[in-house]
Design a protein around this motif. Structure first.
Motif, PDB file in Angstrom:
ATOM      1  N   GLN A   7       0.830  -1.194   0.000  1.00  0.00           N
ATOM      2  CA  GLN A   7       0.000   0.000   0.000  1.00  0.00           C
ATOM      3  C   GLN A   7       0.869   1.250   0.000  1.00  0.00           C
ATOM      4  N   THR A   8       1.938   1.227   0.760  1.00  0.00           N
ATOM      5  CA  THR A   8       2.852   2.360   0.803  1.00  0.00           C
ATOM      6  C   THR A   8       3.428   2.625  -0.577  1.00  0.00           C
ATOM      7  N   THR A   9       3.822   1.572  -1.274  1.00  0.00           N
ATOM      8  CA  THR A   9       4.359   1.723  -2.632  1.00  0.00           C
ATOM      9  C   THR A   9       3.306   2.289  -3.560  1.00  0.00           C
ATOM     10  N   GLU A  10       2.081   1.790  -3.457  1.00  0.00           N
ATOM     11  CA  GLU A  10       1.007   2.284  -4.314  1.00  0.00           C
ATOM     12  C   GLU A  10       0.722   3.760  -4.038  1.00  0.00           C
ATOM     13  N   ILE A  11       0.706   4.149  -2.769  1.00  0.00           N
ATOM     14  CA  ILE A  11       0.492   5.552  -2.416  1.00  0.00           C
ATOM     15  C   ILE A  11       1.631   6.401  -2.973  1.00  0.00           C
ATOM     16  N   ARG A  12       2.867   5.938  -2.812  1.00  0.00           N
ATOM     17  CA  ARG A  12       4.024   6.687  -3.316  1.00  0.00           C
ATOM     18  C   ARG A  12       3.943   6.867  -4.823  1.00  0.00           C
ATOM     19  N   LEU A  13       3.647   5.786  -5.546  1.00  0.00           N
ATOM     20  CA  LEU A  13       3.554   5.878  -7.006  1.00  0.00           C
ATOM     21  C   LEU A  13       2.445   6.827  -7.438  1.00  0.00           C
ATOM     22  N   THR A  14       1.333   6.768  -6.748  1.00  0.00           N
ATOM     23  CA  THR A  14       0.207   7.639  -7.091  1.00  0.00           C
ATOM     24  C   THR A  14       0.555   9.096  -6.827  1.00  0.00           C
ATOM     25  N   LEU A  15       1.192   9.375  -5.699  1.00  0.00           N
ATOM     26  CA  LEU A  15       1.565  10.761  -5.394  1.00  0.00           C
ATOM     27  C   LEU A  15       2.660  11.264  -6.327  1.00  0.00           C
ATOM     28  N   GLU A  76       1.767  25.974   5.824  1.00  0.00           N
ATOM     29  CA  GLU A  76       0.436  25.810   6.415  1.00  0.00           C
ATOM     30  C   GLU A  76      -0.591  25.480   5.330  1.00  0.00           C
ATOM     31  N   ALA A  77      -0.347  24.422   4.581  1.00  0.00           N
ATOM     32  CA  ALA A  77      -1.240  24.053   3.483  1.00  0.00           C
ATOM     33  C   ALA A  77      -2.626  23.696   4.027  1.00  0.00           C
ATOM     34  N   ASP A  78      -3.648  24.255   3.394  1.00  0.00           N
ATOM     35  CA  ASP A  78      -5.032  23.931   3.731  1.00  0.00           C
ATOM     36  C   ASP A  78      -5.417  22.678   2.956  1.00  0.00           C
ATOM     37  N   THR A  79      -5.807  21.636   3.647  1.00  0.00           N
ATOM     38  CA  THR A  79      -6.154  20.388   2.974  1.00  0.00           C
ATOM     39  C   THR A  79      -7.643  20.065   3.064  1.00  0.00           C
ATOM     40  N   THR A 113     -15.667   5.502 -14.617  1.00  0.00           N
ATOM     41  CA  THR A 113     -14.869   5.964 -15.749  1.00  0.00           C
ATOM     42  C   THR A 113     -13.410   6.018 -15.330  1.00  0.00           C
ATOM     43  N   PHE A 114     -12.531   5.963 -16.293  1.00  0.00           N
ATOM     44  CA  PHE A 114     -11.104   5.980 -15.986  1.00  0.00           C
ATOM     45  C   PHE A 114     -10.716   7.263 -15.261  1.00  0.00           C
ATOM     46  N   ASP A 115     -11.253   8.389 -15.665  1.00  0.00           N
ATOM     47  CA  ASP A 115     -10.890   9.641 -15.002  1.00  0.00           C
ATOM     48  C   ASP A 115     -11.380   9.662 -13.556  1.00  0.00           C
ATOM     49  N   ASP A 116     -12.553   9.073 -13.268  1.00  0.00           N
ATOM     50  CA  ASP A 116     -12.994   8.973 -11.878  1.00  0.00           C
ATOM     51  C   ASP A 116     -12.039   8.098 -11.075  1.00  0.00           C
ATOM     52  N   GLN A 117     -11.575   7.009 -11.674  1.00  0.00           N
ATOM     53  CA  GLN A 117     -10.635   6.132 -10.978  1.00  0.00           C
ATOM     54  C   GLN A 117      -9.341   6.874 -10.669  1.00  0.00           C
ATOM     55  N   VAL A 118      -8.812   7.584 -11.649  1.00  0.00           N
ATOM     56  CA  VAL A 118      -7.561   8.321 -11.446  1.00  0.00           C
ATOM     57  C   VAL A 118      -7.731   9.364 -10.344  1.00  0.00           C
ATOM     58  N   MET A 119      -8.814  10.122 -10.411  1.00  0.00           N
ATOM     59  CA  MET A 119      -9.028  11.167  -9.410  1.00  0.00           C
ATOM     60  C   MET A 119      -9.212  10.560  -8.017  1.00  0.00           C
ATOM     61  N   ALA A 120      -9.972   9.464  -7.914  1.00  0.00           N
ATOM     62  CA  ALA A 120     -10.165   8.817  -6.612  1.00  0.00           C
ATOM     63  C   ALA A 120      -8.845   8.294  -6.072  1.00  0.00           C
ATOM     64  N   ASP A 121      -8.050   7.659  -6.919  1.00  0.00           N
ATOM     65  CA  ASP A 121      -6.754   7.138  -6.464  1.00  0.00           C
ATOM     66  C   ASP A 121      -5.848   8.259  -5.969  1.00  0.00           C
ATOM     67  N   ILE A 122      -5.784   9.340  -6.719  1.00  0.00           N
ATOM     68  CA  ILE A 122      -4.922  10.456  -6.332  1.00  0.00           C
ATOM     69  C   ILE A 122      -5.408  11.097  -5.042  1.00  0.00           C
ATOM     70  N   LEU A 123      -6.710  11.357  -4.956  1.00  0.00           N
ATOM     71  CA  LEU A 123      -7.232  12.013  -3.764  1.00  0.00           C
ATOM     72  C   LEU A 123      -7.148  11.120  -2.529  1.00  0.00           C
ATOM     73  N   MET A 124      -7.372   9.820  -2.683  1.00  0.00           N
ATOM     74  CA  MET A 124      -7.266   8.912  -1.532  1.00  0.00           C
ATOM     75  C   MET A 124      -5.810   8.758  -1.098  1.00  0.00           C
ATOM     76  N   LEU A 126      -3.529  11.017  -1.479  1.00  0.00           N
ATOM     77  CA  LEU A 126      -3.217  12.299  -0.847  1.00  0.00           C
ATOM     78  C   LEU A 126      -3.827  12.382   0.556  1.00  0.00           C
ATOM     79  N   ALA A 127      -5.052  11.919   0.702  1.00  0.00           N
ATOM     80  CA  ALA A 127      -5.693  11.913   2.020  1.00  0.00           C
ATOM     81  C   ALA A 127      -4.901  11.042   2.993  1.00  0.00           C
ATOM     82  N   GLN A 128      -4.468   9.878   2.542  1.00  0.00           N
ATOM     83  CA  GLN A 128      -3.678   8.998   3.403  1.00  0.00           C
ATOM     84  C   GLN A 128      -2.360   9.659   3.799  1.00  0.00           C
TER      85      GLN A 128
END
Length: 186
Positions: A7-15, A76-79, A113-124, A126-128
């Motif tokens: 999971q750490t690797t997947e998060i790193r690759l996505t970020l 002080e990034a607003d998240t 859709t592929f774009d929803d998948q990409v956005m969800a992966d990136i945002l999740m 980032l949230a993690q």
């Protein structure tokens, strides 16, 4: 939450993919050169078969977030915006294993859709990252003429430069020459 090394690797690759998007928008005034390759190289297995329309939507949606994502390098990034962006997605987590990879989480249903998948992966991802480490692993390149964002995965948080090796080289050369001038003038 327990996070496995996979999971750490997947998060790193996505970020890292997210950072490449941000930097490509910074360089190209609007669009990465080859979105399909960028996503494929960062583990988005559907990228190879994604429609041209989906890729255009990924570019548009990432473009809408670029300025916000660049603020991750601020002290002080607003998240809070991450929650708003996540609410706009159809997230339906499931554990899957495919294409020779072990079990991992897909945030969107198979019909997404592929774009929803990409956005969800990136945002999740980032949230993690924000939950685990805040925004401290994001920074701006220390080279004077570079505005690129980077994601620092070093143990001691010592990264100073983006992925472009010319930035570190130019900066180190300039620092060396400055030290040489000072030592020869004294």
């Amino acid at each position: 939450m327990y996070v496995t090394s996979g999971q750490t690797t997947e998060i790193r690759l996505t970020l890292e993919a997210m950072v490449e998007f941000v930097n490509a928008f910074t360089d190209a005034d609007g669009a990465p050169v080859d979105v399909r390759t960028l996503l494929d190289e960062h583990g988005f297995v559907r990228a190879k078969e994604a429609s041209a329309a989906s890729l255009v939507r990924v570019v548009r949606r990432m473009g809408e977030l670029v300025d916000t994502l660049r603020t991750l390098a601020d002290d002080e990034a607003d998240t809070g915006w991450i929650n708003t962006a996540l609410r706009d997605l159809d997230i339906s987590p499931s554990i899957v294993a495919h294409d020779g990879s072990g079990p991992h989480i897909h945030w969107t249903p198979p019909s997404a859709t592929f774009d929803d998948q990409v956005m969800a992966d990136i945002l999740m991802a980032l949230a993690q990252e924000v939950c685990d480490h805040g925004t401290g692993r994001f920074g701006r390149c220390a080279a004077l003429d570079c505005e690129h964002l980077f994601y620092d995965v070093t143990r001691n948080g010592s990264r100073r430069f983006c992925a472009d090796p010319r930035c570190a080289s130019r900066t180190h050369t300039a620092e060396h020459r400055s030290r040489q001038r000072i030592s020869t003038s004294t």
